[in-house]
Write an enzyme that holds these catalytic residues in place. Structure first.
Site, PDB file in Angstrom:
ATOM      1  N   THR A  30      30.475  37.827  38.697  1.00 50.89           N
ATOM      2  CA  THR A  30      30.214  38.598  37.466  1.00 50.89           C
ATOM      3  C   THR A  30      28.715  38.875  37.337  1.00 50.89           C
ATOM      4  OG1 THR A  30      30.117  36.582  36.138  1.00 50.89           O
ATOM      5  CG2 THR A  30      32.226  37.730  36.186  1.00 50.89           C
ATOM      6  N   PHE A  37      38.823  38.584  36.039  1.00 46.87           N
ATOM      7  CA  PHE A  37      40.109  38.940  35.451  1.00 46.87           C
ATOM      8  C   PHE A  37      40.230  38.491  33.996  1.00 46.87           C
ATOM      9  CE2 PHE A  37      42.942  39.229  39.514  1.00 46.87           C
ATOM     10  CZ  PHE A  37      42.507  40.529  39.688  1.00 46.87           C
ATOM     11  N   ILE A 105      37.443  39.321  46.589  1.00 45.49           N
ATOM     12  CA  ILE A 105      37.781  40.368  47.534  1.00 45.49           C
ATOM     13  C   ILE A 105      36.607  41.348  47.656  1.00 45.49           C
ATOM     14  CG2 ILE A 105      40.301  40.311  47.543  1.00 45.49           C
ATOM     15  CD1 ILE A 105      38.383  42.142  44.901  1.00 45.49           C
ATOM     16  N   HIS A 121      42.408  35.860  49.628  1.00 47.49           N
ATOM     17  CA  HIS A 121      43.079  37.032  49.035  1.00 47.49           C
ATOM     18  C   HIS A 121      42.676  38.317  49.749  1.00 47.49           C
ATOM     19  CE1 HIS A 121      43.897  34.829  44.957  1.00 47.49           C
ATOM     20  NE2 HIS A 121      44.737  34.488  45.907  1.00 47.49           N
ATOM     21  N   CYS A 153      44.518  57.917  57.468  1.00 45.96           N
ATOM     22  CA  CYS A 153      43.832  57.444  58.670  1.00 45.96           C
ATOM     23  C   CYS A 153      43.246  58.641  59.440  1.00 45.96           C
ATOM     24  CB  CYS A 153      44.829  56.687  59.551  1.00 45.96           C
ATOM     25  SG  CYS A 153      44.135  56.185  61.123  1.00 45.96           S
ATOM     26  N   SER A 193      36.048  29.960  38.779  1.00 44.14           N
ATOM     27  CA  SER A 193      37.487  30.260  38.851  1.00 44.14           C
ATOM     28  C   SER A 193      38.217  29.580  37.702  1.00 44.14           C
ATOM     29  CB  SER A 193      38.081  29.780  40.176  1.00 44.14           C
ATOM     30  OG  SER A 193      39.486  30.002  40.170  1.00 44.14           O
ATOM     31  N   SER A 194      39.160  30.315  37.114  1.00 45.80           N
ATOM     32  CA  SER A 194      39.988  29.718  36.058  1.00 45.80           C
ATOM     33  C   SER A 194      41.054  28.805  36.675  1.00 45.80           C
ATOM     34  CB  SER A 194      40.673  30.828  35.249  1.00 45.80           C
ATOM     35  OG  SER A 194      41.578  31.547  36.084  1.00 45.80           O
TER      36      SER A 194
HETATM   37  P1  NAD Z   1      39.512  34.534  36.687  1.00 51.71           P
HETATM   38  O1  NAD Z   1      39.107  35.846  36.092  1.00 51.71           O
HETATM   39  O2  NAD Z   1      40.884  34.039  36.413  1.00 51.71           O
HETATM   40  O3  NAD Z   1      38.494  33.413  36.177  1.00 51.71           O
HETATM   41  C1  NAD Z   1      37.116  33.583  36.297  1.00 51.71           C
HETATM   42  C2  NAD Z   1      36.458  32.404  35.613  1.00 51.71           C
HETATM   43  O4  NAD Z   1      35.056  32.529  35.848  1.00 51.71           O
HETATM   44  C3  NAD Z   1      36.667  32.372  34.104  1.00 51.71           C
HETATM   45  O5  NAD Z   1      37.197  31.100  33.753  1.00 51.71           O
HETATM   46  C4  NAD Z   1      35.270  32.584  33.521  1.00 51.71           C
HETATM   47  O6  NAD Z   1      35.024  31.759  32.389  1.00 51.71           O
HETATM   48  C5  NAD Z   1      34.373  32.178  34.658  1.00 51.71           C
HETATM   49  N1  NAD Z   1      33.094  32.905  34.711  1.00 51.71           N
HETATM   50  C6  NAD Z   1      32.877  34.243  34.539  1.00 51.71           C
HETATM   51  N2  NAD Z   1      31.585  34.539  34.764  1.00 51.71           N
HETATM   52  C7  NAD Z   1      30.971  33.354  35.066  1.00 51.71           C
HETATM   53  C8  NAD Z   1      29.642  33.010  35.394  1.00 51.71           C
HETATM   54  N3  NAD Z   1      28.661  33.940  35.472  1.00 51.71           N
HETATM   55  N4  NAD Z   1      29.353  31.716  35.663  1.00 51.71           N
HETATM   56  C9  NAD Z   1      30.332  30.763  35.599  1.00 51.71           C
HETATM   57  N5  NAD Z   1      31.607  31.026  35.299  1.00 51.71           N
HETATM   58  C10 NAD Z   1      31.923  32.318  35.038  1.00 51.71           C
HETATM   59  O7  NAD Z   1      39.171  34.608  38.224  1.00 51.71           O
HETATM   60  P2  NAD Z   1      39.814  33.787  39.437  1.00 51.71           P
HETATM   61  O8  NAD Z   1      40.093  32.392  39.060  1.00 51.71           O
HETATM   62  O9  NAD Z   1      39.018  34.086  40.642  1.00 51.71           O
HETATM   63  O10 NAD Z   1      41.200  34.551  39.504  1.00 51.71           O
HETATM   64  C11 NAD Z   1      41.645  34.832  40.608  1.00 51.71           C
HETATM   65  C12 NAD Z   1      41.757  36.345  40.924  1.00 51.71           C
HETATM   66  O11 NAD Z   1      40.730  37.218  40.525  1.00 51.71           O
HETATM   67  C13 NAD Z   1      41.732  36.379  42.404  1.00 51.71           C
HETATM   68  O12 NAD Z   1      42.963  36.835  42.826  1.00 51.71           O
HETATM   69  C14 NAD Z   1      40.628  37.377  42.807  1.00 51.71           C
HETATM   70  O13 NAD Z   1      41.047  38.077  43.945  1.00 51.71           O
HETATM   71  C15 NAD Z   1      40.542  38.215  41.602  1.00 51.71           C
HETATM   72  N6  NAD Z   1      39.311  38.937  41.323  1.00 51.71           N
HETATM   73  C16 NAD Z   1      38.251  38.970  42.201  1.00 51.71           C
HETATM   74  C17 NAD Z   1      37.097  39.655  41.892  1.00 51.71           C
HETATM   75  C18 NAD Z   1      35.967  39.693  42.900  1.00 51.71           C
HETATM   76  O14 NAD Z   1      36.214  39.681  44.096  1.00 51.71           O
HETATM   77  N7  NAD Z   1      34.709  39.709  42.460  1.00 51.71           N
HETATM   78  C19 NAD Z   1      36.978  40.299  40.655  1.00 51.71           C
HETATM   79  C20 NAD Z   1      38.090  40.265  39.770  1.00 51.71           C
HETATM   80  C21 NAD Z   1      39.238  39.564  40.115  1.00 51.71           C
END
Ligand code: NAD
Length: 250
Positions: A30, A37, A105, A121, A153, A193-194
Site C-alpha cells: 500500500t 483488499f 501479484i 498467487h 497473443c 496480511s489480514s
Molecule cells: P488484505 O487486504 O486482506 O489485508 C491487508 C492487511 O494489510 C490489512 O489487514 C491492513 O490493515 C494491512 N495494511 C495495509 N496497509 C498497511 C501498511 N502500510 N502497513 C502495515 N499493514 C498494512 O490483503 P492480504 O491478506 O494480502 O489478502 C490477500 C489477497 O490480496 C491476496 O490474494 C493478494 O493476491 C491480494 N492483493 C494483492 C495486492 C498486491 O499485490 N499488491 C493488492 C491487493 C490485493
C-alpha cells in the site's frame, strides 16, 4: 509492551533464527500506492466485486475482464518498491531471512532485489497465451489495451491470461514449496496480511516464533510472539536498524 520493546524483541528473534521465512500480503505494497483488499475506505473490495476475479468470469469474456482490471494493471505497472520491500531484500542478502512467501501479484519483491520469492498467487507482471504458452510482459499488454484492442497473443492470436491465480483455479507449485518452507522454519514474520485468505492464511498455524507487522487485526494475533501495529515500511526499517545495533554489540 511499547513499540520500541516490540522492535527490539523482533530483531532479537530474527537474529537468533536459523531459518526465518517472511509471509507478505497486500499491506506491504500500500505504501507503493497499490490498494489492498480489506483496508476500510481504500480496500479494493469496497469498489470491486470478487466475482469478477474468478476464472469463470475470465473465460466467459476475457476482453471485459481486462477492461475491468485495467486501472489496477496500470497501478501495478507503474508502482515502485518501498522501504518495506527494500528492507526485506537487504535481510535476505545478509542471510537473516531465507525466503519470502508472497500473496502479492505485483512483482515488487523481485523489483526490490529479493531473489528467493514464492509467488503463491502468481503475478500480474506477465500473462501466458492459453494456446501456444508464449509469455508476454504486462507493459506490452497495456500497450495493446491502450490501442483499444483485446490483448490477443501476437504469435498465434490465442487468449492471454494474466499469470495470477484467479478464484476457482488450483494453487501453483509455489504453494507446496511455501508449505514445506513453513514446516522447516524456526521463525515466520508476517507483513501486511489480514491472513483471511485460504489456504495461505493457514500457513502461520504450522510456523514457529510467529511475528506479525500489520495495521489491522489477524486471527493469529493471540499466538504471535510479537504483534506490531504500524506501517510495514517503518517497522521493517526500525528492525533493520536494531539488527545493526545488535551486530555492533551495543
Ligand atoms: P488484505 O487486504 O486482506 O489485508 C491487508 C492487511 O494489510 C490489512 O489487514 C491492513 O490493515 C494491512 N495494511 C495495509 N496497509 C498497511 C501498511 N502500510 N502497513 C502495515 N499493514 C498494512 O490483503 P492480504 O491478506 O494480502 O489478502 C490477500 C489477497 O490480496 C491476496 O490474494 C493478494 O493476491 C491480494 N492483493 C494483492 C495486492 C498486491 O499485490 N499488491 C493488492 C491487493 C490485493
Amino acid at each position: 509492551m511499547s513499540l520500541d520493546e516490540k522492535i527490539r524483541r523482533a530483531a532479537r528473534i530474527l537474529k537468533e533464527a536459523r531459518h526465518a521465512v517472511v509471509l507478505t500480503g497486500a499491506g506491504i505494497s500500500t505504501e507503493s500506492g497499490i490498494p489492498d483488499f480489506r483496508s476500510p475506505g481504500t480496500g479494493l473490495w469496497e469498489k470491486e466485486d470478487p466475482e469478477d476475479f474468478t476464472i469463470d468470469s475470465f473465460n466467459r469474456d476475457p476482453g471485459a475482464f481486462y477492461r475491468r482490471i485495467r486501472p489496477l494493471l496500470t497501478i501495478i505497472n507503474e508502482a515502485e518498491p518501498n522501504d518495506g520491500h527494500k528492507v526485506l531484500a537487504e535481510l535476505e542478502q545478509r542471510g537473516r531471512i531465507k525466503i519470502i512467501i508472497t500473496q502479492n501479484i505485483d512483482g515488487l519483491h523481485q523489483q526490490a532485489g529479493s531473489r528467493r520469492v514464492l509467488d503463491v498467487h502468481g503475478t500480474f507482471k506477465t500473462g501466458t497465451c492459453q494456446s501456444c504458452r508464449q509469455k508476454n510482459d504486462l507493459a506490452d499488454l497495456l500497450l495493446v489495451l491502450d490501442r483499444g484492442d483485446e490483448p490477443d497473443c501476437p504469435q498465434c492470436g490465442g487468449v492471454i491470461k494474466p499469470d495470477v491465480v484467479l478464484f476457482g483455479e488450483e494453487m501453483p507449485d509455489d504453494f507446496q514449496r511455501a508449505h514445506r518452507e513453513t514446516l522447516k522454519c524456526d521463525c515466520m514474520l508476517v507483513v501486511g496480511s489480514s491472513l483471511q485468505v485460504a489456504p495461505v492464511g493457514f500457513l502461520p498455524r504450522y510456523s514457529k516464533n510467529l511475528m506479525i507487522i500489520n495495521r489491522g487485526t489477524t486471527p493469529y494475533d493471540e499466538e504471535a510472539r510479537v504483534v506490531i501495529r504500524s506501517s510495514a515500511g517503518q517497522a521493517l526499517q526500525r528492525i533493520l536498524e536494531e539488527l545493526d545495533i545488535l551486530r555492533q554489540g551495543f
